[in-house]
Motif scaffolding. Sequence first.
Motif, PDB file in Angstrom:
ATOM      1  N   GLU A   1      49.238 -39.049  40.017  1.00  3.83           N
ATOM      2  CA  GLU A   1      48.006 -39.211  39.677  1.00  3.83           C
ATOM      3  C   GLU A   1      47.887 -37.955  38.334  1.00  3.83           C
ATOM      4  O   GLU A   1      48.926 -37.463  38.231  1.00  3.83           O
ATOM      5  N   GLY A   2      46.797 -38.132  37.819  1.00  2.00           N
ATOM      6  CA  GLY A   2      46.606 -37.140  36.715  1.00  2.00           C
ATOM      7  C   GLY A   2      45.400 -36.575  36.568  1.00  2.00           C
ATOM      8  O   GLY A   2      44.608 -36.683  35.637  1.00  2.00           O
ATOM      9  N   ARG A   3      44.785 -36.087  37.644  1.00  2.00           N
ATOM     10  CA  ARG A   3      43.587 -35.493  38.088  1.00  2.00           C
ATOM     11  C   ARG A   3      43.471 -34.051  37.085  1.00  2.00           C
ATOM     12  O   ARG A   3      44.448 -33.461  36.895  1.00  2.00           O
ATOM     13  N   ASN A   4      42.446 -33.640  36.665  1.00  2.00           N
ATOM     14  CA  ASN A   4      42.180 -32.346  35.997  1.00  2.00           C
ATOM     15  C   ASN A   4      42.859 -31.121  36.670  1.00  2.00           C
ATOM     16  O   ASN A   4      42.425 -30.975  38.083  1.00  2.00           O
ATOM     17  N   ARG A   5      43.678 -30.503  36.134  1.00  2.00           N
ATOM     18  CA  ARG A   5      44.250 -29.145  36.954  1.00  2.00           C
ATOM     19  C   ARG A   5      44.751 -29.660  38.361  1.00  2.00           C
ATOM     20  O   ARG A   5      44.655 -28.814  39.238  1.00  2.00           O
ATOM     21  N   GLN A   6      45.361 -30.780  38.583  1.00  2.00           N
ATOM     22  CA  GLN A   6      45.479 -31.421  39.930  1.00  2.00           C
ATOM     23  C   GLN A   6      46.614 -30.456  40.650  1.00  2.00           C
ATOM     24  O   GLN A   6      46.207 -30.211  41.991  1.00  2.00           O
ATOM     25  N   VAL A   7      47.705 -30.009  40.042  1.00  2.00           N
ATOM     26  CA  VAL A   7      48.708 -29.212  40.733  1.00  2.00           C
ATOM     27  C   VAL A   7      48.089 -27.913  41.377  1.00  2.00           C
ATOM     28  O   VAL A   7      48.220 -27.373  42.505  1.00  2.00           O
ATOM     29  N   ARG A   8      47.455 -27.149  40.469  1.00  2.00           N
ATOM     30  CA  ARG A   8      46.861 -25.963  40.645  1.00  2.00           C
ATOM     31  C   ARG A   8      45.791 -26.056  41.729  1.00  2.00           C
ATOM     32  O   ARG A   8      45.857 -25.142  42.776  1.00  2.00           O
ATOM     33  N   ARG A   9      45.087 -27.066  41.685  1.00  2.00           N
ATOM     34  CA  ARG A   9      44.032 -27.081  42.742  1.00  2.00           C
ATOM     35  C   ARG A   9      44.553 -27.770  44.005  1.00  2.00           C
ATOM     36  O   ARG A   9      43.998 -27.258  44.995  1.00  2.00           O
ATOM     37  N   MET A  10      45.563 -28.618  43.900  1.00  2.00           N
ATOM     38  CA  MET A  10      46.126 -28.870  45.442  1.00  2.00           C
ATOM     39  C   MET A  10      46.579 -27.621  46.139  1.00  2.00           C
ATOM     40  O   MET A  10      46.498 -27.311  47.331  1.00  2.00           O
ATOM     41  N   CYS A  11      47.471 -26.631  45.212  1.00  2.00           N
ATOM     42  CA  CYS A  11      47.851 -25.381  45.797  1.00  2.00           C
ATOM     43  C   CYS A  11      46.766 -24.567  46.304  1.00  2.00           C
ATOM     44  O   CYS A  11      46.752 -23.962  47.552  1.00  2.00           O
ATOM     45  N   GLU A  12      45.818 -24.433  45.537  1.00  2.69           N
ATOM     46  CA  GLU A  12      44.560 -23.754  45.792  1.00  2.69           C
ATOM     47  C   GLU A  12      43.987 -24.339  47.203  1.00  2.69           C
ATOM     48  O   GLU A  12      43.404 -23.437  48.006  1.00  2.69           O
ATOM     49  N   ALA A  13      43.989 -25.445  47.517  1.00  2.12           N
ATOM     50  CA  ALA A  13      43.492 -26.061  48.624  1.00  2.12           C
ATOM     51  C   ALA A  13      44.007 -25.972  49.934  1.00  2.12           C
ATOM     52  O   ALA A  13      43.585 -25.784  50.979  1.00  2.12           O
ATOM     53  N   VAL A  14      45.176 -25.454  49.690  1.00  2.00           N
ATOM     54  CA  VAL A  14      46.060 -25.063  51.005  1.00  2.00           C
ATOM     55  C   VAL A  14      46.476 -23.402  50.860  1.00  2.00           C
ATOM     56  O   VAL A  14      47.383 -23.034  51.498  1.00  2.00           O
ATOM     57  N   SER A  15      45.589 -22.747  50.192  1.00  3.32           N
ATOM     58  CA  SER A  15      45.606 -21.272  50.275  1.00  3.32           C
ATOM     59  C   SER A  15      47.109 -20.762  49.487  1.00  3.32           C
ATOM     60  O   SER A  15      47.605 -19.805  49.854  1.00  3.32           O
ATOM     61  N   LEU A  16      47.298 -21.732  48.588  1.00  4.14           N
ATOM     62  CA  LEU A  16      48.758 -21.121  47.812  1.00  4.14           C
ATOM     63  C   LEU A  16      48.125 -20.724  46.428  1.00  4.14           C
ATOM     64  O   LEU A  16      47.664 -21.284  45.700  1.00  4.14           O
ATOM     65  N   SER A  17      48.763 -19.247  45.766  1.00  2.00           N
ATOM     66  CA  SER A  17      48.336 -18.793  44.655  1.00  2.00           C
ATOM     67  C   SER A  17      49.498 -19.132  43.667  1.00  2.00           C
ATOM     68  O   SER A  17      50.628 -18.789  43.778  1.00  2.00           O
ATOM     69  N   VAL A  18      49.246 -20.039  42.581  1.00  2.13           N
ATOM     70  CA  VAL A  18      50.105 -20.289  41.571  1.00  2.13           C
ATOM     71  C   VAL A  18      50.659 -19.103  40.679  1.00  2.13           C
ATOM     72  O   VAL A  18      49.507 -18.630  39.973  1.00  2.13           O
TER      73      VAL A  18
END
Length: 268
Positions: A185-202
Amino acid sequence: MQERLQKIISAAGITSRRAAEELILKGQVTVNGNVVTELGSKADPAKDTITVNGKPLQVSQKRLYILLNKPVGYMTTLDDPEGRPLVTDLLKEVNERVYPVGRLDYNTEGLLLLTNDGDWANKLMHPSNEIDKEYHVRVRGKAHASQLAQLAGGVLIDDRKTSPATVEVIQSSENNDWLSLTIHEGRNRQVRRMCEAVSLSVVRLKRVRYGSLSVGTLKPGEFRYLTDTEVRELGQTKKTVMQEKTRPAARIPSSKNYKEQNTIKNKR
């Protein structure tokens, strides 16, 4: 020959077709001195005078396809109100106007494609093509099996679940883990937001692969032109799969921090 305005603007290397539509709707495009705001409008670039933001449009017949290793601290836009460096600043040797295929955040580095071929860019960005994009993500602390499972299965972003991803730990240290995360997919800031959703800090984020293309040995700020074969294969393949090797959807390496090997697989 008459064509839709957004296609003409995109072919000129000004911006993507979607962004060209926004320019038309905002009244920033004229044809023979008349402002055009309807998306179905057509023109003949060989006969009509077309301007975008007051500047005459020049359609180049030369098609360029570029792979850039984007450094941190560059914007993937053609203009920035804050005056920050642009990725096109790194292409001083390129005489034709090109624009990025999709975007990488200001603080994200790695593989970025640029072109002046609007049709090719639209094929790559269209969601139906599901082209894999692989990122290497350095996260603060340890990534637990439950967090990897959530990423692989999909997480909620803006009340919509992401598609299944391929994720694995590729390097582990006392304070950080490096993950390989592949999405299509190509959503805005997707990878960062996916990590945030599972409490992982990039801590660091780098795109290393786009379909069959990898960043290879290019150093940050360096670029190369794609071969005809690369252009053709990437533009025609609905879903490009890495040929050199296949990997499980999630893998946690054995170490003193992990007592057992865990593997998580998700089929699309």
